[in-house]
Design a protein around this motif. Sequence first.
Motif, short mmCIF file in Angstrom:
data_model
loop_
_atom_site.label_atom_id
_atom_site.label_comp_id
_atom_site.label_asym_id
_atom_site.label_seq_id
_atom_site.Cartn_x
_atom_site.Cartn_y
_atom_site.Cartn_z
N THR A 48 0.77 -1.13 -0.06
CA THR A 48 -0.05 0.11 -0.05
C THR A 48 0.72 1.17 0.12
OG1 THR A 48 -0.16 0.16 2.56
CG2 THR A 48 -1.75 -1.47 1.26
N GLY A 49 0.56 2.23 -0.90
CA GLY A 49 1.36 3.47 -0.83
C GLY A 49 2.51 3.11 -1.83
N ALA A 74 0.92 2.95 3.29
CA ALA A 74 0.24 4.25 2.57
C ALA A 74 -0.47 4.89 4.18
CB ALA A 74 -1.35 3.54 2.25
N ASP A 84 -2.90 2.19 -4.34
CA ASP A 84 -2.46 3.53 -4.01
C ASP A 84 -3.69 4.54 -4.49
OD1 ASP A 84 -1.03 6.20 -4.10
OD2 ASP A 84 0.71 5.11 -3.42
#
Length: 330
Positions: free
Chosen positions: A8-9, A76, A33
């Motif tokens: 994530t991110g 994230a 993302d």
Amino acid sequence: MQYTSLVTGGAGFIGSHVVTHLIQPGHTVVVLDDLSGGFQENIHPKAIFKQGSITDTSLVNSLFETYAFDYVYHLAAYAAEGLSHFIRKFNYQNNLIGSINLINASVNHNIKCFVFTSSIAVYGDQELPLKEAQKPQPEDPYGIAKYAVELDLENAQKLFGLNYIIFRPHNVYGPHQNIGDKYRNVVGIFMNQLLKKKSLTVFGDGNQSRAFTYIDDVAPYMANSPAFAKAYNQTFNIGSDLPTTVNELAHEIASVMKTEAHIHHLEQREEVVHAYSDHAKFKAIFNPTPEVPLSKGLAKMANWVTTHGARESSTFENIEITKNLPESWQ
């Protein structure tokens, strides 16, 4: 053995570097993302990209169903410590509730290890250097959210057997960083201001100190961490050992960008004055190579930002509390 991981991110700064270090051995990587802080150009061409938010429970669950992840790397977050005081609901929704969506899915799908990027913001203002044995006392909503996720991971491990590794990085800088974000990442802010021929804005007297950390001293170890059995269900500070004041940083950056530092001091904002951590626990497990010196790391980043050019700074639109908001953020 080949693995499938969710990052994530992964279009963001640290996340994109972690993706690169995962893909190099040939692993399958899915990047989730929403591009609120990252950029399409940061996404590794061999990664599978899904645009969306960790707050979207249905999307998160469908990704776990589709790809049967072995590992989750959760990077994230909206990591603006100072601004988090004024966007409390947004902060907790994105940095805490979104994280819980991932933890729930990880438990339900029996992933092997959940690697979480926390922050030294969890410590607050304590005796230095900050050590993992100290009880966190976060002083801003961002740090509170990160610590809450840490506690939830500990609970999920005890109750459901979800293995985790928690990293608390600090003041990381390098290529792929969003230098147009005026609320966070002082290295990027300074470089962007110099590219625009502007003065360097410093809150207070500039004697605040942080240990600025080059990305190569963080991302490879995070990516490879599940290979270290002794790291499981442990928390690690990760980053540079050498603190530097903001004033010193300003002059270092001006030097590598071959210009002068004209500093404009703003009103003091609410923040921890000095923060740097001890890394003995990290070194004992991961045996890292010597850290990149600040001058060398800044020079590498300066080359990247000079090539890519300045970015326009956007203003956060949904400020929830305007009381005591620093004038420069209004």
